[in-house]
Design a protein around this motif. Sequence first.
Motif, PDB file in Angstrom:
ATOM      1  N   ARG A 283      77.282   8.761 -37.025  1.00  0.00           N
ATOM      2  CA  ARG A 283      78.507   9.124 -37.748  1.00  0.00           C
ATOM      3  C   ARG A 283      79.340   7.923 -38.159  1.00  0.00           C
ATOM      4  O   ARG A 283      80.366   8.076 -38.822  1.00  0.00           O
ATOM      5  CB  ARG A 283      79.369  10.056 -36.892  1.00  0.00           C
ATOM      6  N   LEU A 284      78.921   6.718 -37.773  1.00  0.00           N
ATOM      7  CA  LEU A 284      79.660   5.510 -38.114  1.00  0.00           C
ATOM      8  C   LEU A 284      78.870   4.680 -39.126  1.00  0.00           C
ATOM      9  O   LEU A 284      77.635   4.662 -39.088  1.00  0.00           O
ATOM     10  CB  LEU A 284      79.924   4.668 -36.865  1.00  0.00           C
ATOM     11  N   ALA A 285      79.553   4.009 -40.025  1.00  0.00           N
ATOM     12  CA  ALA A 285      78.890   3.125 -40.982  1.00  0.00           C
ATOM     13  C   ALA A 285      78.534   1.813 -40.295  1.00  0.00           C
ATOM     14  O   ALA A 285      79.413   1.011 -39.968  1.00  0.00           O
ATOM     15  CB  ALA A 285      79.798   2.871 -42.181  1.00  0.00           C
ATOM     16  N   LEU A 286      77.236   1.616 -40.045  1.00  0.00           N
ATOM     17  CA  LEU A 286      76.727   0.398 -39.405  1.00  0.00           C
ATOM     18  C   LEU A 286      75.550  -0.096 -40.234  1.00  0.00           C
ATOM     19  O   LEU A 286      74.390   0.184 -39.919  1.00  0.00           O
ATOM     20  CB  LEU A 286      76.296   0.690 -37.965  1.00  0.00           C
ATOM     21  N   PRO A 287      75.819  -0.830 -41.317  1.00  0.00           N
ATOM     22  CA  PRO A 287      74.743  -1.250 -42.218  1.00  0.00           C
ATOM     23  C   PRO A 287      73.625  -2.029 -41.527  1.00  0.00           C
ATOM     24  O   PRO A 287      72.464  -1.951 -41.953  1.00  0.00           O
ATOM     25  CB  PRO A 287      75.467  -2.126 -43.246  1.00  0.00           C
ATOM     26  N   GLY A 288      73.952  -2.738 -40.453  1.00  0.00           N
ATOM     27  CA  GLY A 288      72.937  -3.501 -39.743  1.00  0.00           C
ATOM     28  C   GLY A 288      72.018  -2.659 -38.885  1.00  0.00           C
ATOM     29  O   GLY A 288      71.052  -3.163 -38.317  1.00  0.00           O
ATOM     30  N   ALA A 289      72.318  -1.367 -38.790  1.00  0.00           N
ATOM     31  CA  ALA A 289      71.460  -0.447 -38.047  1.00  0.00           C
ATOM     32  C   ALA A 289      71.216   0.807 -38.886  1.00  0.00           C
ATOM     33  O   ALA A 289      71.182   1.913 -38.374  1.00  0.00           O
ATOM     34  CB  ALA A 289      72.104  -0.090 -36.705  1.00  0.00           C
ATOM     35  N   ILE A 290      71.033   0.602 -40.195  1.00  0.00           N
ATOM     36  CA  ILE A 290      70.966   1.732 -41.122  1.00  0.00           C
ATOM     37  C   ILE A 290      69.811   2.673 -40.814  1.00  0.00           C
ATOM     38  O   ILE A 290      69.961   3.903 -40.870  1.00  0.00           O
ATOM     39  CB  ILE A 290      70.900   1.220 -42.587  1.00  0.00           C
ATOM     40  N   ALA A 291      68.661   2.146 -40.474  1.00  0.00           N
ATOM     41  CA  ALA A 291      67.513   3.011 -40.180  1.00  0.00           C
ATOM     42  C   ALA A 291      67.712   3.734 -38.860  1.00  0.00           C
ATOM     43  O   ALA A 291      67.435   4.934 -38.748  1.00  0.00           O
ATOM     44  CB  ALA A 291      66.221   2.194 -40.158  1.00  0.00           C
TER      45      ALA A 291
ATOM     46  N   SER B  27      70.165   6.474 -39.248  1.00  0.00           N
ATOM     47  CA  SER B  27      69.570   7.575 -40.015  1.00  0.00           C
ATOM     48  C   SER B  27      68.668   8.436 -39.144  1.00  0.00           C
ATOM     49  O   SER B  27      68.633   9.661 -39.308  1.00  0.00           O
ATOM     50  CB  SER B  27      68.775   7.007 -41.196  1.00  0.00           C
ATOM     51  N   THR B  28      67.954   7.818 -38.212  1.00  0.00           N
ATOM     52  CA  THR B  28      67.101   8.619 -37.323  1.00  0.00           C
ATOM     53  C   THR B  28      67.939   9.530 -36.444  1.00  0.00           C
ATOM     54  O   THR B  28      67.561  10.676 -36.175  1.00  0.00           O
ATOM     55  CB  THR B  28      66.205   7.750 -36.430  1.00  0.00           C
ATOM     56  N   LYS B  29      69.073   9.029 -35.999  1.00  0.00           N
ATOM     57  CA  LYS B  29      69.908   9.841 -35.118  1.00  0.00           C
ATOM     58  C   LYS B  29      70.621  10.958 -35.884  1.00  0.00           C
ATOM     59  O   LYS B  29      70.840  12.047 -35.350  1.00  0.00           O
ATOM     60  CB  LYS B  29      70.909   8.949 -34.379  1.00  0.00           C
ATOM     61  N   ALA B  30      70.957  10.695 -37.144  1.00  0.00           N
ATOM     62  CA  ALA B  30      71.509  11.759 -37.979  1.00  0.00           C
ATOM     63  C   ALA B  30      70.464  12.850 -38.197  1.00  0.00           C
ATOM     64  O   ALA B  30      70.779  14.046 -38.180  1.00  0.00           O
ATOM     65  CB  ALA B  30      71.978  11.188 -39.310  1.00  0.00           C
TER      66      ALA B  30
ATOM     67  N   ALA C  57      79.913  10.978 -27.003  1.00  0.00           N
ATOM     68  CA  ALA C  57      80.029  10.277 -25.723  1.00  0.00           C
ATOM     69  C   ALA C  57      80.211   8.784 -25.973  1.00  0.00           C
ATOM     70  O   ALA C  57      79.580   7.939 -25.338  1.00  0.00           O
ATOM     71  CB  ALA C  57      78.790  10.528 -24.855  1.00  0.00           C
ATOM     72  N   THR C  58      81.102   8.475 -26.928  1.00  0.00           N
ATOM     73  CA  THR C  58      81.323   7.085 -27.309  1.00  0.00           C
ATOM     74  C   THR C  58      82.603   6.503 -26.722  1.00  0.00           C
ATOM     75  O   THR C  58      82.932   5.354 -26.990  1.00  0.00           O
ATOM     76  CB  THR C  58      81.412   6.956 -28.842  1.00  0.00           C
ATOM     77  N   GLY C  59      83.338   7.304 -25.950  1.00  0.00           N
ATOM     78  CA  GLY C  59      84.632   6.840 -25.465  1.00  0.00           C
ATOM     79  C   GLY C  59      85.664   6.773 -26.569  1.00  0.00           C
ATOM     80  O   GLY C  59      86.676   6.068 -26.453  1.00  0.00           O
ATOM     81  N   GLY C  60      85.410   7.504 -27.654  1.00  0.00           N
ATOM     82  CA  GLY C  60      86.366   7.510 -28.763  1.00  0.00           C
ATOM     83  C   GLY C  60      86.174   6.383 -29.744  1.00  0.00           C
ATOM     84  O   GLY C  60      87.146   5.863 -30.311  1.00  0.00           O
ATOM     85  N   ALA C  61      84.920   5.968 -29.976  1.00  0.00           N
ATOM     86  CA  ALA C  61      84.669   4.880 -30.942  1.00  0.00           C
ATOM     87  C   ALA C  61      84.986   5.352 -32.358  1.00  0.00           C
ATOM     88  O   ALA C  61      84.652   6.460 -32.744  1.00  0.00           O
ATOM     89  CB  ALA C  61      83.209   4.443 -30.854  1.00  0.00           C
ATOM     90  N   GLY C  62      85.652   4.502 -33.097  1.00  0.00           N
ATOM     91  CA  GLY C  62      85.914   4.767 -34.500  1.00  0.00           C
ATOM     92  C   GLY C  62      87.013   5.771 -34.778  1.00  0.00           C
ATOM     93  O   GLY C  62      87.103   6.303 -35.893  1.00  0.00           O
ATOM     94  N   LEU C  63      87.840   6.068 -33.787  1.00  0.00           N
ATOM     95  CA  LEU C  63      88.933   7.023 -34.031  1.00  0.00           C
ATOM     96  C   LEU C  63      90.014   6.388 -34.899  1.00  0.00           C
ATOM     97  O   LEU C  63      90.235   5.195 -34.858  1.00  0.00           O
ATOM     98  CB  LEU C  63      89.537   7.472 -32.702  1.00  0.00           C
TER      99      LEU C  63
END
Length: 261
Positions: free
Chosen positions: A157-165, A168-171, A255-261
Amino acid sequence: MIDQQLEGRTVGALDKMTALVTGGSRGIGRAIAERLARDGATVAITYATDHPAADDVVARIHAEGGRAVAVQAEFGTHDDAARMWAAFDAAVPDRRVDILVNNAGVSCYADISELTEDDFDRVFAVNVRSPFFIVQHGLSRIPDGGRIINVSSGAARLALPGAIAYGSTKAALDTFTLNLAKQLGPRGITVNSLAPGITDTDMNASWLRGDSEAKSGAAALAALGRVGAPADIADIAAFLASSDARWITGRVVDATGGAGL
């Protein structure tokens, strides 16, 4: 969870249940396996190549009075699910799996300009295709009222271009969860995704444990101000596996501890 005494022994919330945790020899998978065992489940874990690590998990569970077995299984090739289930059947005679945790996965750090077709195929084969066919082959083993937990990631759910693939697998895994929940709902089987954020595991050790600045930066991403621990994720998995979560299905549990809020 609150245990109760029965005939002189401690009985956990998952007593008489069998759980399978793929990739259960290290990191989050190991923590989930050990937590489910403490809650009373008989736990089977899979491992790819690290036999000593798998043996250590089994030994630790046995030392705490639990029941566990390790099954060797490598994912990412055709028929990997069928081979895994054959090994499971040999180790667990009744072939029953009350709780299936699809945790095994691989990371992939490259942006779209650097990603190779081989890396793309590998991460999708392990992170998406394998769980799909593990469930397909496992449906006859999962009783009505069972639990399926797919370990996803906040990267979905977060934009992480360095982990794009990887993201995408987790989505894709989250969409798999949604559809499975709808199909298996009439059987009372709940299906949920569990999405960790940055977690202090061996997978992240190369950059997280040896670089205090990197760890501080990772901690700052979470609203709760720290990097996650495997036990943080395992405790949520135990809840989703329990009867307390019987009315939750088709959800991505953050379960991210609120990452990207």
